[in-house]
Scaffold this motif. Structure first.
Motif, short mmCIF file in Angstrom:
data_model
loop_
_atom_site.label_atom_id
_atom_site.label_comp_id
_atom_site.label_asym_id
_atom_site.label_seq_id
_atom_site.Cartn_x
_atom_site.Cartn_y
_atom_site.Cartn_z
N VAL A 1 -11.34 2.80 -1.18
CA VAL A 1 -10.96 1.46 -0.70
C VAL A 1 -11.97 0.42 -1.17
CG1 VAL A 1 -9.78 2.36 1.32
CG2 VAL A 1 -12.17 1.72 1.50
N GLY A 2 -11.48 -0.79 -1.36
CA GLY A 2 -12.37 -1.90 -1.67
C GLY A 2 -12.83 -1.95 -3.10
N PRO B 1 -5.61 -7.96 -1.05
CA PRO B 1 -4.96 -7.57 0.21
C PRO B 1 -3.58 -6.97 -0.01
CG PRO B 1 -6.05 -9.68 0.48
CD PRO B 1 -6.15 -9.34 -0.98
N GLU B 2 -2.82 -7.51 -0.96
CA GLU B 2 -1.48 -7.00 -1.24
C GLU B 2 -1.56 -5.58 -1.79
OE1 GLU B 2 -1.63 -11.27 -1.05
OE2 GLU B 2 -2.70 -9.88 -2.39
N CYS B 3 -2.54 -5.32 -2.66
CA CYS B 3 -2.70 -3.98 -3.23
C CYS B 3 -3.08 -2.97 -2.15
CB CYS B 3 -3.76 -3.99 -4.33
SG CYS B 3 -3.24 -4.82 -5.85
N PHE B 4 -3.95 -3.38 -1.22
CA PHE B 4 -4.33 -2.45 -0.16
C PHE B 4 -3.14 -2.13 0.74
CE2 PHE B 4 -5.56 -1.62 4.25
CZ PHE B 4 -6.24 -0.42 4.06
N GLU B 5 -2.33 -3.15 1.05
CA GLU B 5 -1.16 -2.91 1.90
C GLU B 5 -0.19 -1.95 1.21
OE1 GLU B 5 -0.86 -3.60 5.01
OE2 GLU B 5 -2.76 -4.69 5.01
N GLN B 6 -0.07 -2.05 -0.12
CA GLN B 6 0.76 -1.09 -0.86
C GLN B 6 0.22 0.32 -0.68
OE1 GLN B 6 0.72 -2.47 -4.91
NE2 GLN B 6 1.94 -4.30 -4.48
N THR B 7 -1.10 0.46 -0.75
CA THR B 7 -1.73 1.77 -0.56
C THR B 7 -1.46 2.30 0.84
OG1 THR B 7 -3.51 1.36 -2.16
CG2 THR B 7 -3.96 2.98 -0.43
N TYR B 8 -1.62 1.45 1.84
CA TYR B 8 -1.42 1.90 3.22
C TYR B 8 0.02 2.36 3.43
CZ TYR B 8 -1.74 2.16 8.26
OH TYR B 8 -1.73 2.62 9.56
N ARG B 9 0.97 1.58 2.94
CA ARG B 9 2.39 1.94 3.13
C ARG B 9 2.72 3.22 2.38
NH1 ARG B 9 3.07 -3.71 2.40
NH2 ARG B 9 3.68 -3.35 0.23
N SER C 1 -5.82 5.34 -5.14
CA SER C 1 -5.14 4.12 -4.70
C SER C 1 -3.64 4.34 -4.72
CB SER C 1 -5.49 2.93 -5.60
OG SER C 1 -4.75 1.78 -5.21
N GLY C 2 -2.96 3.72 -3.74
CA GLY C 2 -1.51 3.76 -3.70
C GLY C 2 -0.88 2.54 -4.32
N SER C 3 -1.68 1.79 -5.09
CA SER C 3 -1.19 0.62 -5.80
C SER C 3 -1.22 0.92 -7.30
CB SER C 3 -2.07 -0.60 -5.51
OG SER C 3 -1.91 -1.61 -6.49
N ASP C 4 -0.09 0.80 -7.97
CA ASP C 4 -0.06 1.07 -9.41
C ASP C 4 -0.94 0.10 -10.18
OD1 ASP C 4 1.60 3.30 -9.31
OD2 ASP C 4 3.43 2.09 -9.39
N THR D 1 2.01 6.07 -8.92
CA THR D 1 2.37 6.56 -7.59
C THR D 1 3.64 7.41 -7.62
OG1 THR D 1 3.49 4.44 -7.17
CG2 THR D 1 1.22 4.69 -6.35
N ALA D 2 4.53 7.13 -8.56
CA ALA D 2 5.77 7.92 -8.66
C ALA D 2 5.44 9.36 -9.00
CB ALA D 2 6.70 7.31 -9.69
N LEU D 3 4.55 9.58 -9.94
CA LEU D 3 4.17 10.95 -10.31
C LEU D 3 3.49 11.63 -9.13
CD1 LEU D 3 2.76 12.35 -13.56
CD2 LEU D 3 1.49 12.77 -11.46
N PHE D 4 2.60 10.91 -8.46
CA PHE D 4 1.89 11.50 -7.33
C PHE D 4 2.88 11.92 -6.24
CE2 PHE D 4 -0.71 11.80 -3.59
CZ PHE D 4 -1.94 12.25 -4.06
N ALA D 5 3.82 11.04 -5.93
CA ALA D 5 4.81 11.35 -4.89
C ALA D 5 5.66 12.56 -5.28
CB ALA D 5 5.70 10.13 -4.64
N HIS D 6 5.96 12.67 -6.57
CA HIS D 6 6.75 13.83 -7.04
C HIS D 6 5.99 15.13 -6.80
CE1 HIS D 6 8.84 16.65 -9.62
NE2 HIS D 6 7.72 16.85 -10.29
N LYS D 7 4.68 15.14 -7.09
CA LYS D 7 3.89 16.36 -6.90
C LYS D 7 3.85 16.75 -5.41
CE LYS D 7 3.02 16.64 -11.25
NZ LYS D 7 3.72 17.64 -12.08
#
Length: 447
Positions: free
Chosen positions: A311-312, A318-326, A271-274, A286-292
């Motif tokens: 997903v799901g 819905p807000e958490c999924f949109e964070q993941t998508y972005r 997931s892209g939502s913390d 997500t910060a650690l993931f992005a760093h790697k």
């Protein structure tokens, strides 16, 4: 005591569901039985033994396992049917209730497959009089079955680790595979050397949580990578999947300059939502993931990076999924492996109150799959016109040959250019454009 005469002349049919680790283990089972005199059935032949290696990562996987068991029993009437793997560990009684199943082996017992078959085939009491399933509790799963085999593939798959200590809230794998365990580096290097002696050019390192390697031996995954990199004859190593919190920067640095480790990574995000990551009990944000990802791309700009996304899951608003998508849209990755969340009995996720309905799961999956297609296509397009070293795989007569570049771009050599002697050879090609179904880049041989 194993009665080898009981195996002579028998024919076996194999079926595997799930991950690369399962395929590696099935291939090893087949090799062990071949050494005992068991041959694999050809198309249209009836088997004396059916072995089904199961998966249980989702409820859909469980259903597919039951279907496969029924199909094997129907296609090979009278065969001795053995079921092993994750589903066998988690639901042995249910599998035993299927008429035609003779033996169920859990995660600790599958290493003794040959002994169990010997007992059943060499004058022992009839199966109905024996204990038809053999499993132990999760904490008692301690065996490690070495596996390095290629089956019908060009690449070898080397199992370096088994089990998991993470207990993410949605997952049953620790219950199916047991706690994390691994053998010595020395034993794994010996298997890699044997693969090289058998003509292997590429090895994929597999396991359940391979970054956790070495807990019992005091060694580390980076230690293993360094030692494998020295194995003569193996031109390529690929790392199948690494948890982001277990990817040391030192490991990335080493792979970037190594002799044989390819610029190819598979990293589960989920997931892209913390907020969702916390609900999942994942051990990073997500910060650690992005760093790697940034570090990999800085050192290896052309690296292929695959990412697992669920997903799901419960709690994914819905807000958490949109964070993941972005988050994924902005991330420099190559491909998304998208999985819809599946309810698993006994998991902590069932205590999370927010539930995502099935139509919403499908809609979210489709959005991420479209994003994945866009990213993969763009990655391939950047390499059109470039040259690359491709390890080709055997093809059917009058069919195109396929292979992969170091950074895992699938390449197609047209049928009129393909040659049997190209199988398992590394050749230099120029990538000229997409093939007809856009699943690969067309290759033009150089030299």
């Amino acid at each position: 005591m194993i009665d080898s005469s009981a195996f002579q002349g028998k024919k076996a049919a194999y079926f595997t569901l799930g991950c690369k680790l399962n395929f590696s283990e099935t291939s090893t089972f087949a090799r062990m039985l071949a050494d005992m005199g068991v041959t694999e059935v050809r198309k249209g032949e009836k088997a004396d033994l059916c072995l089904i290696n199961t998966c249980s990562v989702t409820e859909v996987a469980d259903h597919k396992c039951r279907q496969a068991i029924h199909r094997m029993i129907r296609n090979h009437p009278g065969a001795f049917v053995v079921v092993t793997g994750c589903y066998a560990q988690l639901a042995p009684e249910r599998i035993c209730s299927i008429e035609g199943v003779d033996l169920v082996l859990g995660s600790n017992e599958k290493a003794s497959l040959v002994q169990h078959l010997s007992d059943a085939w060499s004058g022992m009491p009839k199966t109905a009089d024996l204990n038809r399933f053999h499993t132990v509790k999760t904490k008692e799963i301690t065996s490690f079955a070495h596996s390095c085999s290629r089956g019908n593939r060009t690449r070898f798959f080397l199992k370096v680790q088994d089990g998991c200590d993470y207990f993410c809230t949605y997952c049953t794998i620790p219950y199916a595979r047991g706690f994390s365990r691994s053998p010595s580096i020395e034993s794994l290097v010996a298997l890699a050397q044997k693969a090289a002696e058998e003509g292997g050019r590429e090895i994929v390192i597999t396991g359940v949580n391979i970054g956790d390697f070495g807990k019992q031996t005091g060694e580390s995954f980076l230690d293993l990578v360094r030692q494998l990199d020295r194995v003569e004859g193996i031109d390529r190593f690929r790392i199948s999947s690494l948890e982001p919190d277990l990817i040391d920067d030192a490991l990335i640095d080493y792979c970037a300059s190594s002799r044989a480790f390819m610029p190819h990574f598979h990293i589960p995000l989920q997931s892209g939502s913390d907020e969702v990551l916390r609900l999942m009990h994942r051990r990073y944000d997500t910060a650690l993931f992005a760093h790697k990802i940034e570090r990999i791309k800085t050192l290896m700009p052309d690296a292929f990076i695959g990412v697992d996304v669920m997903v799901g899951t419960r709690g994914e608003t819905p807000e958490c999924f949109e964070q993941t998508y972005r988050f994924l849209s902005d991330l420099d990755v190559t491909q998304l492996h998208v999985f819809p969340y599946s309810e698993r009995r006994g998991t902590a996720a069932l205590k999370i109150p927010y539930v995502v309905d099935e139509p919403t799961k499908k809609q979210r999956s489709q959005r991420l799959l479209c994003l994945s297609d866009e990213k993969t296509k763009a990655f391939y397009e950047r390499h059109i016109g470039q040259t690359a070293e491709v390890l080709f795989e055997k093809s059917a007569p009058a069919r195109p040959m396929h292979g992969f570049t170091p950074n895992y771009i699938r390449v197609e050599l047209p049928a009129d250019m393909a040659r049997a002697e190209f199988d398992n050879q590394i050749l230099t090609v120029r990538m000229t454009g997409f093939n007809r179904d856009k699943s690969a880049l067309l290759a033009q041989l150089i030299g």
